[in-house]
Design an enzyme around this catalytic site. Structure first.
Site, short mmCIF file in Angstrom:
data_model
loop_
_atom_site.label_atom_id
_atom_site.label_comp_id
_atom_site.label_asym_id
_atom_site.label_seq_id
_atom_site.Cartn_x
_atom_site.Cartn_y
_atom_site.Cartn_z
N ASP A 102 0.84 -1.21 0.00
CA ASP A 102 0.00 0.00 0.00
C ASP A 102 0.87 1.25 0.00
OD1 ASP A 102 -1.89 2.02 0.57
OD2 ASP A 102 -3.12 0.64 1.74
N HIS A 104 -0.53 4.48 0.00
CA HIS A 104 -1.25 5.65 0.52
C HIS A 104 -0.63 6.13 1.84
CE1 HIS A 104 -4.17 3.63 -2.11
NE2 HIS A 104 -4.58 4.85 -2.39
N SER A 155 -5.30 -4.22 2.23
CA SER A 155 -4.43 -3.82 3.35
C SER A 155 -5.00 -4.26 4.69
CB SER A 155 -4.23 -2.30 3.36
OG SER A 155 -3.66 -1.90 2.14
CO1 B1M Z 1 -5.84 5.34 -4.14
N1 B1M Z 1 -7.40 4.30 -3.67
N2 B1M Z 1 -5.15 3.87 -5.21
N3 B1M Z 1 -4.39 6.53 -4.57
N4 B1M Z 1 -6.81 6.68 -3.28
C1 B1M Z 1 -8.33 4.85 -2.69
C2 B1M Z 1 -7.97 4.40 -1.28
C3 B1M Z 1 -9.72 4.29 -3.19
C4 B1M Z 1 -10.79 4.15 -2.09
C5 B1M Z 1 -10.23 5.18 -4.35
C6 B1M Z 1 -11.51 4.67 -4.97
O1 B1M Z 1 -11.52 3.74 -5.72
N5 B1M Z 1 -12.62 5.24 -4.65
C7 B1M Z 1 -9.28 2.93 -3.79
C8 B1M Z 1 -9.25 1.74 -2.82
C9 B1M Z 1 -10.24 0.66 -3.15
C10 B1M Z 1 -10.24 -0.36 -2.07
O2 B1M Z 1 -9.40 -1.19 -1.98
N6 B1M Z 1 -11.23 -0.20 -1.22
C11 B1M Z 1 -7.90 3.26 -4.31
C12 B1M Z 1 -7.20 2.53 -5.30
C13 B1M Z 1 -8.00 1.42 -5.98
C14 B1M Z 1 -5.87 2.80 -5.68
C15 B1M Z 1 -4.99 2.04 -6.70
C16 B1M Z 1 -5.12 0.52 -6.70
C17 B1M Z 1 -5.32 2.64 -8.07
C18 B1M Z 1 -4.61 1.98 -9.25
O3 B1M Z 1 -3.43 2.00 -9.35
N7 B1M Z 1 -5.43 1.42 -10.12
C19 B1M Z 1 -3.58 2.50 -6.31
C20 B1M Z 1 -2.99 1.59 -5.22
C21 B1M Z 1 -1.52 1.68 -5.12
C22 B1M Z 1 -1.03 0.89 -3.92
O4 B1M Z 1 -1.25 1.29 -2.78
N8 B1M Z 1 -0.40 -0.24 -4.16
C23 B1M Z 1 -3.88 3.85 -5.73
C24 B1M Z 1 -2.99 4.90 -5.76
C25 B1M Z 1 -3.27 6.18 -5.27
C26 B1M Z 1 -2.35 7.37 -5.48
C27 B1M Z 1 -0.86 7.01 -5.45
C28 B1M Z 1 -2.66 8.00 -6.84
C29 B1M Z 1 -2.85 8.34 -4.34
C30 B1M Z 1 -2.07 8.20 -3.01
C31 B1M Z 1 -0.96 9.20 -2.85
C32 B1M Z 1 -0.36 9.13 -1.48
O5 B1M Z 1 -0.97 8.75 -0.49
N9 B1M Z 1 0.89 9.53 -1.41
C33 B1M Z 1 -4.26 7.82 -4.09
C34 B1M Z 1 -5.28 8.55 -3.40
C35 B1M Z 1 -4.95 9.99 -3.07
C36 B1M Z 1 -6.52 7.99 -3.03
C37 B1M Z 1 -7.76 8.67 -2.41
C38 B1M Z 1 -8.45 9.48 -3.51
C39 B1M Z 1 -7.50 9.59 -1.22
C40 B1M Z 1 -6.70 8.98 -0.06
C41 B1M Z 1 -6.27 10.05 0.91
O6 B1M Z 1 -5.14 10.48 0.91
N10 B1M Z 1 -7.22 10.58 1.70
C42 B1M Z 1 -8.60 7.41 -1.92
C43 B1M Z 1 -10.09 7.67 -1.92
C44 B1M Z 1 -10.57 8.20 -0.58
O7 B1M Z 1 -10.07 7.84 0.46
N11 B1M Z 1 -11.53 9.04 -0.62
C45 B1M Z 1 -8.01 6.32 -2.72
C46 B1M Z 1 -6.95 11.64 2.65
C47 B1M Z 1 -6.37 11.04 3.97
C48 B1M Z 1 -6.13 12.16 4.99
O8 B1M Z 1 -7.33 10.16 4.47
O9 B1M Z 1 -5.72 8.22 4.32
O10 B1M Z 1 -8.20 7.83 4.78
P1 B1M Z 1 -6.97 8.66 4.92
O11 B1M Z 1 -6.68 8.84 6.47
C49 B1M Z 1 -7.70 9.14 7.39
C50 B1M Z 1 -8.28 7.92 8.11
O12 B1M Z 1 -8.36 6.79 7.28
C51 B1M Z 1 -7.41 7.76 9.30
O13 B1M Z 1 -7.04 9.11 9.63
C52 B1M Z 1 -7.07 9.95 8.47
C53 B1M Z 1 -7.95 11.17 8.75
O14 B1M Z 1 -7.68 11.82 9.93
N12 B1M Z 1 -6.18 6.97 9.26
C54 B1M Z 1 -5.59 6.56 10.42
C55 B1M Z 1 -5.44 6.54 8.23
N13 B1M Z 1 -4.40 5.84 8.67
C56 B1M Z 1 -4.45 5.83 10.01
C57 B1M Z 1 -3.60 5.25 10.96
C58 B1M Z 1 -3.93 5.40 12.32
C59 B1M Z 1 -5.06 6.15 12.69
C60 B1M Z 1 -5.90 6.71 11.76
O15 B1M Z 1 -3.19 4.92 13.30
C61 B1M Z 1 -1.97 4.28 13.00
#
Ligand code: B1M
Length: 217
Positions: A102, A104, A155
């Site tokens: 992963d 992200h 993940s």
């Molecule tokens: Co990707 N991605 N992505 N992506 N991406 C998602 C996660 C996805 C839901 C988008 C979608 O389809 N709607 C989907 C996942 C599907 C699934 O499995 N359910 C997805 C996919 C499919 C993919 C790829 C497979 C796409 C592809 O290549 N075909 C690929 C995977 C690559 C890999 O990991 N091997 C991929 C790639 C990418 C980018 C590289 C382009 C980019 C990431 C860049 C980076 O992080 N440096 C990206 C992004 C940006 C997203 C979305 C749009 C946004 C994620 C984000 O940064 N959110 C995401 C859709 C979405 O979430 N709306 C998506 C903002 C961030 C602040 O929130 O990380 O959730 P988040 O963290 C939150 C909570 O979750 C929590 O606290 C935070 C808020 O306070 N939290 C924790 C997180 N970690 C925590 C740990 C803790 C406590 C809380 O304690 C340890």
């Protein structure tokens, strides 16, 4: 457009043109920097996720959005107030990692910023961290807790495997887990079973801090 919508739009469009000026305006208008992140910027990110899901954005565009989000968080970070004991990092050491497979890291890095600003020493291992890398780091750093992040559905399964690998090495420091695809139920039914120590689910970064604070008490 109102400020809130403009902020979300920078993330959706993956552009930084005017972003910093609008963030400065938001710093005046909002109570604290974190509510700018959790509000308009996260709204933008959610929209990006939906558009990507509907094939209206390609990965390269989502990457641009991620860059804009990272730039915004970096701009806001100096304005996040360190708590009184923020400097001595005396509350304990926490290892942070995005699990194997992963990439992200925006959420994980937000957790890093918030914990670091609130008295914890954070060792951020980065992305795609394998069980072996984590085990080595635990042995080297002797942390008080381990934080795992992961956004993909696969993940969540990787967290189960990682917990199991840690248990086999007799590691039982408290584990904090978070990420969009994870639920409390999955944590309590699947991950906990593979681990000898506490496994605690955090729904967002602030909740992660609350839990870390409880552990430190
Ligand atoms: Co990707 N991605 N992505 N992506 N991406 C998602 C996660 C996805 C839901 C988008 C979608 O389809 N709607 C989907 C996942 C599907 C699934 O499995 N359910 C997805 C996919 C499919 C993919 C790829 C497979 C796409 C592809 O290549 N075909 C690929 C995977 C690559 C890999 O990991 N091997 C991929 C790639 C990418 C980018 C590289 C382009 C980019 C990431 C860049 C980076 O992080 N440096 C990206 C992004 C940006 C997203 C979305 C749009 C946004 C994620 C984000 O940064 N959110 C995401 C859709 C979405 O979430 N709306 C998506 C903002 C961030 C602040 O929130 O990380 O959730 P988040 O963290 C939150 C909570 O979750 C929590 O606290 C935070 C808020 O306070 N939290 C924790 C997180 N970690 C925590 C740990 C803790 C406590 C809380 O304690 C340890």
């Amino acid at each position: 457009l109102p400020l809130e919508e403009r902020l979300a739009l920078y993330i959706v469009e993956g552009t930084k043109d005017g972003l910093y000026e609008d963030l400065d305006e938001a710093l005046e208008a909002y109570d604290d920097p974190l509510s700018i992140i959790n509000g308009p910027l996260m709204n933008g990110m959610d929209k990006v996720g939906k558009l990507f899901n509907d094939n209206e954005l390609i990965v390269a565009e989502v990457l641009q959005s991620a860059e804009a989000m990272k730039a915004a968080v970096a701009h806001l970070e100096p304005h996040m107030e360190a708590k009184e004991d923020g400097d001595d990092r005396g509350k304990g050491k926490i290892l942070l990692a995005t699990v194997k497979g992963d990439v992200h890291d925006i959420g994980k890095n937000l957790v890093d910023i918030i914990l670091s600003n609130n008295g914890f020493q954070v060792v951020n291992l980065g992305i795609k961290v394998t069980s072996n890398e984590l085990i080595e780091a635990v042995e080297r750093e002797k942390p008080d807790a381990i934080g795992l992040s992961g956004l993909l559905v696969k993940s969540t399964q990787q967290m189960v495997l990682t917990a199991n690998d840690l248990r086999e090495r007799a590691i039982d420091v408290p584990m904090l887990v978070g990420g969009a695809a994870l639920t409390r139920k999955f944590t309590e039914t699947k991950i906990t079973k593979q681990y000898n120590g506490l496994v605690l689910y955090a729904k967002d970064a602030m909740n992660g801090l609350e839990i870390a604070n409880q552990l430190a008490d």
